[in-house]
Write a protein that holds these residues in place. Structure first.
Motif, PDB file in Angstrom:
ATOM      1  N   LEU A  24      -3.182  19.579  -4.980  1.00 61.61           N
ATOM      2  CA  LEU A  24      -3.899  20.770  -4.524  1.00 61.61           C
ATOM      3  C   LEU A  24      -3.439  22.010  -5.294  1.00 61.61           C
ATOM      4  O   LEU A  24      -4.256  22.856  -5.690  1.00 61.61           O
ATOM      5  CB  LEU A  24      -3.676  20.959  -3.026  1.00 61.61           C
ATOM      6  CG  LEU A  24      -4.376  19.949  -2.108  1.00 61.61           C
ATOM      7  CD1 LEU A  24      -3.958  20.161  -0.652  1.00 61.61           C
ATOM      8  CD2 LEU A  24      -5.892  20.050  -2.247  1.00 61.61           C
ATOM      9  N   SER A  25      -2.129  22.104  -5.523  1.00 58.43           N
ATOM     10  CA  SER A  25      -1.591  23.256  -6.260  1.00 58.43           C
ATOM     11  C   SER A  25      -2.059  23.252  -7.706  1.00 58.43           C
ATOM     12  O   SER A  25      -2.390  24.305  -8.272  1.00 58.43           O
ATOM     13  CB  SER A  25      -0.062  23.238  -6.204  1.00 58.43           C
ATOM     14  OG  SER A  25       0.398  23.272  -4.872  1.00 58.43           O
ATOM     15  N   LEU A  26      -2.111  22.080  -8.304  1.00 65.78           N
ATOM     16  CA  LEU A  26      -2.561  21.982  -9.691  1.00 65.78           C
ATOM     17  C   LEU A  26      -4.065  22.240  -9.807  1.00 65.78           C
ATOM     18  O   LEU A  26      -4.537  22.730 -10.842  1.00 65.78           O
ATOM     19  CB  LEU A  26      -2.199  20.615 -10.258  1.00 65.78           C
ATOM     20  CG  LEU A  26      -0.699  20.395 -10.485  1.00 65.78           C
ATOM     21  CD1 LEU A  26      -0.400  18.940 -10.786  1.00 65.78           C
ATOM     22  CD2 LEU A  26      -0.189  21.279 -11.615  1.00 65.78           C
ATOM     23  N   THR A  27      -4.813  21.902  -8.765  1.00 72.52           N
ATOM     24  CA  THR A  27      -6.242  22.236  -8.753  1.00 72.52           C
ATOM     25  C   THR A  27      -6.427  23.752  -8.781  1.00 72.52           C
ATOM     26  O   THR A  27      -7.295  24.280  -9.491  1.00 72.52           O
ATOM     27  CB  THR A  27      -6.916  21.644  -7.503  1.00 72.52           C
ATOM     28  OG1 THR A  27      -6.764  20.219  -7.512  1.00 72.52           O
ATOM     29  CG2 THR A  27      -8.395  21.997  -7.473  1.00 72.52           C
ATOM     30  N   TYR A  28      -5.592  24.448  -8.012  1.00 72.57           N
ATOM     31  CA  TYR A  28      -5.599  25.921  -8.056  1.00 72.57           C
ATOM     32  C   TYR A  28      -5.290  26.423  -9.474  1.00 72.57           C
ATOM     33  O   TYR A  28      -5.938  27.367  -9.963  1.00 72.57           O
ATOM     34  CB  TYR A  28      -4.574  26.450  -7.056  1.00 72.57           C
ATOM     35  CG  TYR A  28      -4.033  27.821  -7.390  1.00 72.57           C
ATOM     36  CD1 TYR A  28      -4.786  28.970  -7.148  1.00 72.57           C
ATOM     37  CD2 TYR A  28      -2.761  27.974  -7.954  1.00 72.57           C
ATOM     38  CE1 TYR A  28      -4.296  30.228  -7.463  1.00 72.57           C
ATOM     39  CE2 TYR A  28      -2.261  29.212  -8.265  1.00 72.57           C
ATOM     40  CZ  TYR A  28      -3.027  30.342  -8.031  1.00 72.57           C
ATOM     41  OH  TYR A  28      -2.534  31.572  -8.340  1.00 72.57           O
ATOM     42  N   CYS A  29      -4.315  25.786 -10.153  1.00 72.14           N
ATOM     43  CA  CYS A  29      -3.973  26.199 -11.522  1.00 72.14           C
ATOM     44  C   CYS A  29      -5.132  25.949 -12.481  1.00 72.14           C
ATOM     45  O   CYS A  29      -5.359  26.742 -13.415  1.00 72.14           O
ATOM     46  CB  CYS A  29      -2.727  25.444 -11.992  1.00 72.14           C
ATOM     47  SG  CYS A  29      -1.214  25.916 -11.128  1.00 72.14           S
ATOM     48  N   TYR A  30      -5.858  24.846 -12.256  1.00 75.36           N
ATOM     49  CA  TYR A  30      -7.026  24.543 -13.097  1.00 75.36           C
ATOM     50  C   TYR A  30      -8.063  25.652 -12.981  1.00 75.36           C
ATOM     51  O   TYR A  30      -8.615  26.116 -13.989  1.00 75.36           O
ATOM     52  CB  TYR A  30      -7.603  23.198 -12.662  1.00 75.36           C
ATOM     53  CG  TYR A  30      -8.856  22.782 -13.393  1.00 75.36           C
ATOM     54  CD1 TYR A  30      -8.781  22.216 -14.663  1.00 75.36           C
ATOM     55  CD2 TYR A  30     -10.112  22.945 -12.810  1.00 75.36           C
ATOM     56  CE1 TYR A  30      -9.937  21.827 -15.335  1.00 75.36           C
ATOM     57  CE2 TYR A  30     -11.262  22.563 -13.469  1.00 75.36           C
ATOM     58  CZ  TYR A  30     -11.167  22.006 -14.735  1.00 75.36           C
ATOM     59  OH  TYR A  30     -12.307  21.627 -15.406  1.00 75.36           O
ATOM     60  N   ILE A  31      -8.304  26.109 -11.751  1.00 77.93           N
ATOM     61  CA  ILE A  31      -9.276  27.179 -11.521  1.00 77.93           C
ATOM     62  C   ILE A  31      -8.750  28.511 -12.085  1.00 77.93           C
ATOM     63  O   ILE A  31      -9.489  29.267 -12.724  1.00 77.93           O
ATOM     64  CB  ILE A  31      -9.573  27.301 -10.021  1.00 77.93           C
ATOM     65  CG1 ILE A  31     -10.211  26.012  -9.505  1.00 77.93           C
ATOM     66  CG2 ILE A  31     -10.476  28.505  -9.742  1.00 77.93           C
ATOM     67  CD1 ILE A  31     -10.374  25.962  -7.994  1.00 77.93           C
ATOM     68  N   ALA A  32      -7.456  28.766 -11.862  1.00 80.68           N
ATOM     69  CA  ALA A  32      -6.872  30.021 -12.354  1.00 80.68           C
ATOM     70  C   ALA A  32      -6.920  30.097 -13.879  1.00 80.68           C
ATOM     71  O   ALA A  32      -7.152  31.180 -14.441  1.00 80.68           O
ATOM     72  CB  ALA A  32      -5.428  30.139 -11.870  1.00 80.68           C
ATOM     73  N   ALA A  33      -6.718  28.966 -14.553  1.00 84.55           N
ATOM     74  CA  ALA A  33      -6.765  28.950 -16.013  1.00 84.55           C
ATOM     75  C   ALA A  33      -8.160  29.285 -16.532  1.00 84.55           C
ATOM     76  O   ALA A  33      -8.317  29.864 -17.609  1.00 84.55           O
ATOM     77  CB  ALA A  33      -6.320  27.584 -16.542  1.00 84.55           C
ATOM     78  N   LYS A  34      -9.202  28.917 -15.755  1.00 83.52           N
ATOM     79  CA  LYS A  34     -10.573  29.245 -16.144  1.00 83.52           C
ATOM     80  C   LYS A  34     -10.866  30.738 -15.919  1.00 83.52           C
ATOM     81  O   LYS A  34     -11.652  31.349 -16.650  1.00 83.52           O
ATOM     82  CB  LYS A  34     -11.562  28.410 -15.326  1.00 83.52           C
ATOM     83  CG  LYS A  34     -11.426  26.910 -15.489  1.00 83.52           C
ATOM     84  CD  LYS A  34     -11.853  26.447 -16.856  1.00 83.52           C
ATOM     85  CE  LYS A  34     -11.838  24.930 -16.947  1.00 83.52           C
ATOM     86  NZ  LYS A  34     -12.209  24.444 -18.320  1.00 83.52           N
ATOM     87  N   MET A  35     -10.205  31.300 -14.890  1.00 82.53           N
ATOM     88  CA  MET A  35     -10.483  32.687 -14.530  1.00 82.53           C
ATOM     89  C   MET A  35      -9.718  33.694 -15.385  1.00 82.53           C
ATOM     90  O   MET A  35     -10.254  34.750 -15.734  1.00 82.53           O
ATOM     91  CB  MET A  35     -10.140  32.918 -13.049  1.00 82.53           C
ATOM     92  CG  MET A  35     -10.994  32.117 -12.076  1.00 82.53           C
ATOM     93  SD  MET A  35     -10.447  32.337 -10.356  1.00 82.53           S
ATOM     94  CE  MET A  35     -10.577  34.123 -10.190  1.00 82.53           C
ATOM     95  N   PHE A  36      -8.483  33.374 -15.702  1.00 81.68           N
ATOM     96  CA  PHE A  36      -7.617  34.320 -16.420  1.00 81.68           C
ATOM     97  C   PHE A  36      -7.413  33.865 -17.856  1.00 81.68           C
ATOM     98  O   PHE A  36      -7.090  32.700 -18.104  1.00 81.68           O
ATOM     99  CB  PHE A  36      -6.264  34.454 -15.718  1.00 81.68           C
ATOM    100  CG  PHE A  36      -6.363  34.862 -14.279  1.00 81.68           C
ATOM    101  CD1 PHE A  36      -6.934  36.079 -13.921  1.00 81.68           C
ATOM    102  CD2 PHE A  36      -5.895  34.031 -13.281  1.00 81.68           C
ATOM    103  CE1 PHE A  36      -7.036  36.452 -12.593  1.00 81.68           C
ATOM    104  CE2 PHE A  36      -5.986  34.395 -11.950  1.00 81.68           C
ATOM    105  CZ  PHE A  36      -6.561  35.605 -11.599  1.00 81.68           C
ATOM    106  N   ARG A  37      -7.531  34.800 -18.782  1.00 83.21           N
ATOM    107  CA  ARG A  37      -7.349  34.475 -20.193  1.00 83.21           C
ATOM    108  C   ARG A  37      -6.038  35.017 -20.734  1.00 83.21           C
ATOM    109  O   ARG A  37      -5.465  34.447 -21.658  1.00 83.21           O
ATOM    110  CB  ARG A  37      -8.506  35.032 -21.027  1.00 83.21           C
ATOM    111  CG  ARG A  37      -9.875  34.525 -20.632  1.00 83.21           C
ATOM    112  CD  ARG A  37      -9.953  33.005 -20.645  1.00 83.21           C
ATOM    113  NE  ARG A  37      -9.658  32.481 -21.976  1.00 83.21           N
ATOM    114  CZ  ARG A  37      -9.470  31.186 -22.233  1.00 83.21           C
ATOM    115  NH1 ARG A  37      -9.508  30.309 -21.247  1.00 83.21           N
ATOM    116  NH2 ARG A  37      -9.226  30.790 -23.462  1.00 83.21           N
ATOM    117  N   SER A  38      -5.548  36.115 -20.164  1.00 81.72           N
ATOM    118  CA  SER A  38      -4.317  36.705 -20.692  1.00 81.72           C
ATOM    119  C   SER A  38      -3.112  35.888 -20.240  1.00 81.72           C
ATOM    120  O   SER A  38      -3.087  35.326 -19.139  1.00 81.72           O
ATOM    121  CB  SER A  38      -4.168  38.149 -20.223  1.00 81.72           C
ATOM    122  OG  SER A  38      -3.867  38.209 -18.843  1.00 81.72           O
TER     123      SER A  38
END
Length: 399
Positions: free
Chosen positions: A69-83
């Motif tokens: 579940l935590s890594l799924t959040y990271c997958y989404i965060a990586a798509k949202m944030f570029r910096s």
């Protein structure tokens, strides 16, 4: 010491979460010739499975669900944030969680596997992803493959196409078959460990670690290949054939860690050092930094095993090897290929150095937390559990 023959008839193993204490093992003896026990086991398959699902197994499932579940959040965060800064801020809470999750487990095998895959591989891969590097930075990764690559040493099939058809399949099967037989012989030898010198037993433990990891990862590779169309990265490349420390650590032993430490530690330090000591000698501080980080992570994993204060012997082991490897690099630069040790001499010297330093600094911390006894007890208990399941199925089918 606990040996495999002590576990004959062990039907169940129950892990209890006890702070600062070693794993508690409860034994249930099953006598197939006892009518009362036969009646108890009749139609008891569900109860046997339920009993084994309590405690440690349940915790194991919860730990990995939390990780996914935590890594799924990271997958989404990586798509949202570029910096890099935004990604790092988003990933740091998950990194902290992954470092804490192994503390929920006590079994040697489950703790070791979880700590290595989550607290080491996954955290380093997330940190690399924050800076748009590493295996998770591939934009085309689906969520399923992202989760698999984050937690496991996976290479996607398309990246490994040339190696897949290299014609080495039959040889690999024979190789693993031989190693499986040797592993079985090791387990049998442990039955007579009371009559074997402790140093010989520790040497056998080193082969035990190597063979068990080879076989476990070979099984996982077959599963990953079928389900994900992916290949597990090889963990070892016949390390007993190493002709030098550079060969041993760089090309043959623990290759997954080498692939993670190179972009995460070695290359950044190499770049910084080049501006200070020059490109010729920049590899020396880079090597020492990689070995220092490896030593610290091994200390952390051993803490997960025993929950005792680190003695830093393992860190000294890796710093010693890093220093000797750095000295080897210096000597090789000095002779510039004009002279090298014969293959047989280099292999004997390398194996001897690794074994002697391992017996001196690496294995004592594991023995102090009774890692050997607990690990063998778990192997024996799983074997006994499978026997009980088979007995329960037979009684259920043929009442």
């Amino acid at each position: 010491m606990f040996t495999c023959h002590h576990a004959v008839g062990m039907g169940c193993i129950l892990y209890k979460t006890i702070p600062f204490q070693i794993l508690e093992i409860r034994l249930h003896v099953f006598d197939p010739h006892n009518q009362k026990n036969q009646m108890e086991m009749e139609g008891e398959l569900k109860k046997v499975l339920k009993y084994w699902m309590e405690g440690e197994i349940t915790s194991f499932v919860k730990v990995w669900l939390s990780a996914y579940l935590s890594l799924t959040y990271c997958y989404i965060a990586a798509k949202m944030f570029r910096s890099a800064a935004a990604r790092l801020a988003a990933f740091l809470p998950v990194v902290c969680l992954l470092l804490v999750l192994p503390l929920q487990l006590h079994s040697m095998h489950l703790v070791g596997t979880t700590a290595f895959f989550l607290a080491w591989l996954a955290t380093f891969k997330l940190l690399l992803l924050a800076f748009h590097q590493g295996p998770l930075s591939t934009p085309s990764l689906s969520l399923l493959r992202f989760l698999a690559v984050a937690c496991l040493p996976i290479k996607l099939r398309q990246d490994d196409a040339k190696k897949k058809d290299s014609g080495k399949g039959p040889k690999s099967l024979l190789n693993y078959g031989v190693k499986g037989v040797l592993f079985g012989l090791l387990l049998k030898i442990y039955d007579y460990e009371d009559h074997i010198h402790p140093y010989v037993i520790m040497v056998l433990y080193s082969f035990h670690v190597y063979l068990s990891l080879e076989l476990i990862l070979a099984t996982a590779a077959a599963t990953a290949r079928g389900l994900l169309g992916a290949e597990l990265e090889p963990q070892f490349n016949e390390p007993y054939l190493s002709t030098s420390l550079q060969d041993f650590w760089g090309r043959r032993w623990n290759l997954m860690v080498t692939r993670i430490l190179r972009p995460a530690v070695y290359l950044p330090v190499l770049g910084w050092s080049a501006g200070i000591v020059g490109r010729k000698w920049a590899p020396l501080p880079a090597v020492m930094s990689a070995f220092a980080v490896s030593g610290f992570m091994h200390e952390l994993i051993f803490y997960y095993f025993g929950r005792v204060k680190p003695t830093w012997e393992i860190t000294c082991f890796f710093l010693l090897h890093g220093s000797c490897l750095a000295a080897e690099i210096v000597v090789k630069k000095a002779v510039n290929g004009r002279w090298r040790l014969p293959w047989a001499v280099g292999t004997v010297l390398t194996a001897s150095f690794v074994l002697v330093t391992g017996l001196w600094l690496f294995f004592p911390p594991m023995l102090r937390c009774k890692g050997d006894e607990r690990g063998l007890a778990e192997v024996a208990a799983v074997g006994a559990f499978l026997k009980d399941v088979v007995r329960a199925m037979i009684i259920t089918v043929n009442p």
